[in-house]
Design an enzyme around this catalytic site. Structure first.
Site, PDB file in Angstrom:
ATOM      1  N   GLY A 102       0.838  -1.182   0.000  1.00  0.00           N
ATOM      2  CA  GLY A 102       0.000   0.000   0.000  1.00  0.00           C
ATOM      3  C   GLY A 102       0.876   1.236   0.000  1.00  0.00           C
ATOM      4  O   GLY A 102       1.994   1.212   0.528  1.00  0.00           O
ATOM      5  N   GLN A 125       2.604  10.046   1.471  1.00  0.00           N
ATOM      6  CA  GLN A 125       3.916   9.432   1.653  1.00  0.00           C
ATOM      7  C   GLN A 125       4.901   9.848   0.569  1.00  0.00           C
ATOM      8  O   GLN A 125       6.106   9.633   0.727  1.00  0.00           O
ATOM      9  CB  GLN A 125       3.799   7.913   1.665  1.00  0.00           C
ATOM     10  N   CYS A 134       5.413   0.117   7.713  1.00  0.00           N
ATOM     11  CA  CYS A 134       5.082   1.257   6.854  1.00  0.00           C
ATOM     12  C   CYS A 134       6.310   1.668   6.065  1.00  0.00           C
ATOM     13  O   CYS A 134       7.414   1.726   6.623  1.00  0.00           O
ATOM     14  CB  CYS A 134       4.586   2.415   7.731  1.00  0.00           C
ATOM     15  N   LEU A 135       6.108   1.965   4.794  1.00  0.00           N
ATOM     16  CA  LEU A 135       7.229   2.411   3.971  1.00  0.00           C
ATOM     17  C   LEU A 135       7.826   3.719   4.471  1.00  0.00           C
ATOM     18  O   LEU A 135       8.986   4.008   4.195  1.00  0.00           O
ATOM     19  CB  LEU A 135       6.786   2.549   2.508  1.00  0.00           C
ATOM     20  N   HIS A 144      -5.026   1.287   7.039  1.00  0.00           N
ATOM     21  CA  HIS A 144      -3.688   1.855   7.227  1.00  0.00           C
ATOM     22  C   HIS A 144      -3.454   3.025   6.263  1.00  0.00           C
ATOM     23  O   HIS A 144      -3.026   4.110   6.670  1.00  0.00           O
ATOM     24  CB  HIS A 144      -2.640   0.754   7.009  1.00  0.00           C
ATOM     25  N   GLU A 145      -3.759   2.796   4.986  1.00  0.00           N
ATOM     26  CA  GLU A 145      -3.526   3.842   3.983  1.00  0.00           C
ATOM     27  C   GLU A 145      -4.504   5.005   4.154  1.00  0.00           C
ATOM     28  O   GLU A 145      -4.140   6.165   3.982  1.00  0.00           O
ATOM     29  CB  GLU A 145      -3.601   3.269   2.565  1.00  0.00           C
ATOM     30  N   HIS A 180      -3.281   7.477   6.590  1.00  0.00           N
ATOM     31  CA  HIS A 180      -2.295   8.424   6.044  1.00  0.00           C
ATOM     32  C   HIS A 180      -2.973   9.688   5.506  1.00  0.00           C
ATOM     33  O   HIS A 180      -2.418  10.783   5.597  1.00  0.00           O
ATOM     34  CB  HIS A 180      -1.490   7.783   4.910  1.00  0.00           C
TER      35      HIS A 180
END
Length: 167
Positions: free
Chosen positions: A43, A48, A86-87, A128-129, A132
């Site tokens: 994701g 991000q 998480c990235l 999760h996304e 963000h």
């Protein structure tokens, strides 16, 4: 495409709706999919990469999905705990409790309104996304002491930013 890391202001800002799905947005989505794949993610949200618009992409079970202006309209009472990463906070993983099932309304890349009920990993990635887009990181959803430890560990692991010499 560069991914922003914990500490970047953009990650904590609330994103604005996508007004029109332009060629620029479509190009951004394709680049996001490429970046997500290169970074071994499942994701990636626009904040991000420094774009505070309500857009994220997912790649769960080899199925790529685009969520534009998503709204989670229902969540299950049943919750489950699962280790998330998480990235934007690489190499940090913690268990997060979230609803097991979500129903999300969104626009796809063609601008069509869709409703999706998701369970399992896809439901988790959507939540999760979507967080963000509201400036929320997964570490905000864990115990305060664990969060502090995770942040310290991230700070210890992160690579120094190379700055270009002034000319």
């Amino acid at each position: 495409m560069e991914i922003l890391y914990l500490g970047e202001e953009s990650l904590r800002q609330k994103s604005i709706p996508v007004e029109n799905i332009t060629e620029e947005i479509k190009d951004l989505v394709q680049k996001m999919f490429v970046t997500m794949k290169i970074k071994d993610g499942i994701g990636l949200a626009a904040p991000q990469i420094g774009k505070n618009i309500r857009l994220f992409v997912t790649g769960v079970n080899n199925e790529q999905r685009v969520f534009i202006n998503p709204q989670i309209i229902e969540t299950s009472e049943k919750v489950c705990s699962y280790e998330e990463g998480c990235l934007s906070i690489p190499q940090i993983y913690e268990k997060v409790v979230r609803p097991e099932t979500v129903t999300v309304q969104y626009q796809n890349i063609d601008g069509r309104r869709k409703t999706l009920q998701a369970t399992g990993l896809l439901a988790r990635v959507i939540q999760h996304e979507n967080d963000h887009l509201d400036g929320v990181l997964f570490i905000d959803r864990i115990d305060e002491k664990l969060r502090e430890e995770a942040i310290k560990l991230f700070e210890k692991k992160k690579k120094p930013i190379k700055k270009k010499a002034a000319v």
